[in-house]
Write a protein that holds these residues in place. Structure first.
Motif, PDB file in Angstrom:
ATOM      1  N   PRO A 152     -45.408  22.496  10.025  1.00  0.00           N
ATOM      2  CA  PRO A 152     -46.587  22.072   8.934  1.00  0.00           C
ATOM      3  C   PRO A 152     -46.095  20.641   8.393  1.00  0.00           C
ATOM      4  N   ASN A 153     -46.854  19.609   8.621  1.00  0.00           N
ATOM      5  CA  ASN A 153     -46.632  18.283   7.972  1.00  0.00           C
ATOM      6  C   ASN A 153     -46.579  18.476   6.368  1.00  0.00           C
ATOM      7  N   LYS A 154     -45.464  18.214   5.537  1.00  0.00           N
ATOM      8  CA  LYS A 154     -45.582  17.885   4.417  1.00  0.00           C
ATOM      9  C   LYS A 154     -45.922  16.851   3.727  1.00  0.00           C
ATOM     10  N   GLU A 155     -45.552  15.988   4.416  1.00  0.00           N
ATOM     11  CA  GLU A 155     -45.630  14.550   3.788  1.00  0.00           C
ATOM     12  C   GLU A 155     -46.237  13.667   5.010  1.00  0.00           C
ATOM     13  N   THR A 156     -47.064  12.776   4.430  1.00  0.00           N
ATOM     14  CA  THR A 156     -47.650  11.688   5.292  1.00  0.00           C
ATOM     15  C   THR A 156     -46.508  10.622   5.819  1.00  0.00           C
ATOM     16  N   PRO A 157     -46.338  10.211   7.058  1.00  0.00           N
ATOM     17  CA  PRO A 157     -45.348   9.069   7.165  1.00  0.00           C
ATOM     18  C   PRO A 157     -45.511   7.851   6.491  1.00  0.00           C
ATOM     19  N   LEU A 158     -44.608   7.359   5.868  1.00  0.00           N
ATOM     20  CA  LEU A 158     -44.457   6.258   5.139  1.00  0.00           C
ATOM     21  C   LEU A 158     -44.398   4.872   5.944  1.00  0.00           C
ATOM     22  N   LEU A 159     -45.326   3.880   5.716  1.00  0.00           N
ATOM     23  CA  LEU A 159     -45.399   2.636   6.611  1.00  0.00           C
ATOM     24  C   LEU A 159     -44.970   1.551   5.767  1.00  0.00           C
ATOM     25  N   SER A 160     -44.361   0.667   6.333  1.00  0.00           N
ATOM     26  CA  SER A 160     -43.904  -0.496   5.933  1.00  0.00           C
ATOM     27  C   SER A 160     -43.820  -1.881   6.819  1.00  0.00           C
ATOM     28  N   GLU A 161     -44.156  -2.759   6.565  1.00  0.00           N
ATOM     29  CA  GLU A 161     -44.649  -4.064   7.402  1.00  0.00           C
ATOM     30  C   GLU A 161     -43.221  -4.953   7.375  1.00  0.00           C
ATOM     31  N   ASN A 162     -42.576  -5.605   8.399  1.00  0.00           N
ATOM     32  CA  ASN A 162     -41.872  -6.366   8.587  1.00  0.00           C
ATOM     33  C   ASN A 162     -42.036  -7.919   8.435  1.00  0.00           C
ATOM     34  N   SER A 212     -35.180   6.834  15.714  1.00  0.00           N
ATOM     35  CA  SER A 212     -33.824   7.289  15.153  1.00  0.00           C
ATOM     36  C   SER A 212     -33.791   8.386  14.230  1.00  0.00           C
ATOM     37  N   LEU A 213     -32.796   9.093  14.019  1.00  0.00           N
ATOM     38  CA  LEU A 213     -32.761  10.340  13.086  1.00  0.00           C
ATOM     39  C   LEU A 213     -31.548   9.882  11.989  1.00  0.00           C
ATOM     40  N   LYS A 214     -31.790  10.005  10.625  1.00  0.00           N
ATOM     41  CA  LYS A 214     -30.932   9.713   9.698  1.00  0.00           C
ATOM     42  C   LYS A 214     -29.580  10.497  10.182  1.00  0.00           C
ATOM     43  N   SER A 215     -29.950  11.884  10.439  1.00  0.00           N
ATOM     44  CA  SER A 215     -28.691  12.749  10.879  1.00  0.00           C
ATOM     45  C   SER A 215     -29.278  13.556  12.092  1.00  0.00           C
ATOM     46  N   PRO A 216     -28.597  13.453  13.225  1.00  0.00           N
ATOM     47  CA  PRO A 216     -29.068  14.555  14.163  1.00  0.00           C
ATOM     48  C   PRO A 216     -28.590  16.032  13.817  1.00  0.00           C
ATOM     49  N   LEU A 217     -27.939  16.293  12.873  1.00  0.00           N
ATOM     50  CA  LEU A 217     -27.405  17.591  12.406  1.00  0.00           C
ATOM     51  C   LEU A 217     -28.631  18.442  11.635  1.00  0.00           C
ATOM     52  N   LEU A 218     -28.698  19.836  12.295  1.00  0.00           N
ATOM     53  CA  LEU A 218     -29.433  20.540  11.483  1.00  0.00           C
ATOM     54  C   LEU A 218     -28.413  21.692  11.323  1.00  0.00           C
ATOM     55  N   VAL A 219     -27.910  21.676   9.936  1.00  0.00           N
ATOM     56  CA  VAL A 219     -27.002  22.557   9.678  1.00  0.00           C
ATOM     57  C   VAL A 219     -27.414  23.912   9.189  1.00  0.00           C
ATOM     58  N   ILE A 220     -26.873  25.054   9.843  1.00  0.00           N
ATOM     59  CA  ILE A 220     -27.332  26.238   9.531  1.00  0.00           C
ATOM     60  C   ILE A 220     -26.685  26.675   8.048  1.00  0.00           C
ATOM     61  N   GLY A 221     -27.626  27.368   7.443  1.00  0.00           N
ATOM     62  CA  GLY A 221     -27.405  27.925   5.995  1.00  0.00           C
ATOM     63  C   GLY A 221     -27.610  26.935   4.779  1.00  0.00           C
ATOM     64  N   GLN A 222     -28.184  25.673   5.226  1.00  0.00           N
ATOM     65  CA  GLN A 222     -28.347  24.985   3.898  1.00  0.00           C
ATOM     66  C   GLN A 222     -29.842  24.117   4.270  1.00  0.00           C
ATOM     67  N   VAL A 223     -30.267  23.504   2.929  1.00  0.00           N
ATOM     68  CA  VAL A 223     -31.711  22.711   3.191  1.00  0.00           C
ATOM     69  C   VAL A 223     -31.321  21.364   3.774  1.00  0.00           C
ATOM     70  N   ASN A 224     -31.960  21.026   4.909  1.00  0.00           N
ATOM     71  CA  ASN A 224     -31.676  20.034   5.463  1.00  0.00           C
ATOM     72  C   ASN A 224     -33.100  19.079   5.434  1.00  0.00           C
ATOM     73  N   ILE A 225     -32.453  17.781   4.888  1.00  0.00           N
ATOM     74  CA  ILE A 225     -33.650  16.821   4.695  1.00  0.00           C
ATOM     75  C   ILE A 225     -33.898  15.911   5.962  1.00  0.00           C
ATOM     76  N   LEU A 226     -34.593  16.320   6.847  1.00  0.00           N
ATOM     77  CA  LEU A 226     -34.774  15.582   8.160  1.00  0.00           C
ATOM     78  C   LEU A 226     -35.647  14.318   7.956  1.00  0.00           C
ATOM     79  N   GLU A 227     -35.084  13.391   8.689  1.00  0.00           N
ATOM     80  CA  GLU A 227     -35.656  11.967   8.418  1.00  0.00           C
ATOM     81  C   GLU A 227     -35.863  11.534   9.851  1.00  0.00           C
ATOM     82  N   CYS A 228     -37.156  11.070  10.218  1.00  0.00           N
ATOM     83  CA  CYS A 228     -37.340  10.509  11.465  1.00  0.00           C
ATOM     84  C   CYS A 228     -37.806   9.170  11.284  1.00  0.00           C
ATOM     85  N   HIS A 229     -37.139   8.224  11.861  1.00  0.00           N
ATOM     86  CA  HIS A 229     -37.537   6.599  11.512  1.00  0.00           C
ATOM     87  C   HIS A 229     -37.954   6.041  12.908  1.00  0.00           C
TER      88      HIS A 229
END
Length: 367
Positions: A187-197, A149-166
């Motif tokens: 280009p990847n700026k961050e390594t995906p964060l991993l957590s265990e259930n 899922s995506l935190k938000s599916p919007l990619l808003v024109i003209g603003q800094v979008n913090i994209l999150e893929c879960h």
């Protein structure tokens, strides 16, 4: 020692190449007595989390005429005995079962219901026919496909979008999340964060800061997920480049009559949105929407003179609310202004006449 077996062969009589007719011929020949064998046709078995699975194991007895009289069948995991067949009886458990009616056919397959992560590992099938014991191992591997899922599916024109893929509830923990713009990797700026259930599955999140510009509307953006449990190994979940707009209507009102004014947030597919009417900064009415391209808030009002109204739109993915002041005029605005002018002029005229009367009177009285 020898036994007699029947050998059958099929031969084709080719009258029609597309529909050949087969002839079956059999003959008897002597064959050596069977040797005791145990086999596992699938040394590795893969199964989805919470599914039922069978671990195949078969055997051929050296003295089939005795049936299972001198046979013991045992399945183990490590040192733990799961099931056993002995002396004509099967001992099953809630987590492991033998197909008892299949044992006479040399089928010692094990059934494991409702697989969990803890069930993953090596299993041992042991068949004992006096005086020989043979063991075969079967490795069970558990997989769980990620829910993406995506935190938000919007990619808003003209603003800094913090994209999150879960990615949620996947197993094993090896996964990749990649951001794609128009078929090219960002280009990847961050390594995906991993957590265990608590059930042994894993979650991962990839974040990416992206400033969308004019021209991005026609491009494709997506989060590409790669995991071995996915049906096609990869999954794409797309973002929506857009520029939301906020509009109000009508702009002309009838003085002193009930009017319905409308505020509309549109131009995007909003997962969550809120539109509010405010009077002097205080919320008069609010409407919440989910999964819509248009979120509307209507307000009924009666106005006799201009007031401070505004409309505010918020949506998941917007870095700040959109605000639109409600600037309007009355239908009788011009006639109203003319009436006010006449009233002022008449009022001033009466005052002038009064002054012209009072001043001479005061003068006469003083003299």
């Amino acid at each position: 020692m020898y036994t007699t077996r029947c050998i059958c062969k099929a031969s084709s009589i080719v009258e029609d190449p597309m529909h050949p007719i087969h002839k079956l011929s059999c003959h008897q020949e002597k064959a050596a007595a069977p040797q005791f064998q145990v086999y596992a046709p699938q040394p590795e078995v893969r199964v989805r989390l919470h599914a039922d699975v069978v671990l195949p194991c078969g055997f051929i007895l050296s003295a089939p005429e005795h049936g299972l009289k001198y046979v013991i069948i045992t399945w183990r995991r490590g040192e733990v005995e799961l099931v056993q067949y002995k002396d004509g009886r099967v001992t099953n458990t809630s987590k492991a079962k033998l197909f008892e009616h299949e044992l006479q056919n040399g089928n010692a397959t094990l059934l494991l219901p409702d697989i969990t992560i803890e069930d993953e590992g090596d299993y041992e099938c042991e068949v004992y026919e006096t005086p020989i014991k043979v063991k075969k191992n079967v490795q069970l591997k558990v997989t769980a496909a990620p829910r993406v899922s995506l935190k938000s599916p919007l990619l808003v024109i003209g603003q800094v979008n913090i994209l999150e893929c879960h990615a949620h509830d996947f197993y094993p923990n090896t996964i990749s999340l990649e951001w794609i713009k128009h078929n090219n990797s960002l280009p990847n700026k961050e390594t995906p964060l991993l957590s265990e259930n608590s059930n042994g599955t894993f979650n991962a999140v990839s974040r990416y800061n992206y400033t969308s510009v004019t021209g991005d509307e026609g491009l494709s953006f997506c989060c590409l997920v790669n995991h071995e449990a996915l049906d096609k190994s990869t999954m794409e979940i797309h973002l929506q480049p857009c520029k939301p707009t906020l509009t109000v209507s009508p702009r002309v009102l009838q003085r002193g009559q009930m009017e319905s004014i409308t505020c509309t947030l549109d131009s995007c597919l909003f997962s969550k949105a809120t539109v509010s009417w405010k009077r002097k900064g205080e919320t008069e009415k609010r409407n919440e929407c989910e999964g819509v391209r248009e979120c509307v808030c209507n307000l009924n009002i009666i106005l006799n003179y201009p007031e401070d109204f505004s409309c505010e739109g918020e949506a998941e993915g917007l870095d700040k609310p959109l605000t639109e002041p409600y600037v309007f005029t009355f239908k009788d605005q011009e006639s109203y202004h003319l009436t006010e002018l006449i009233r002022i002029v008449l009022g001033n005229g009466l005052l002038l006449l009064l002054l012209l009367f009072v001043i001479p009177l005061c003068y006469v009285l003083r003299h």
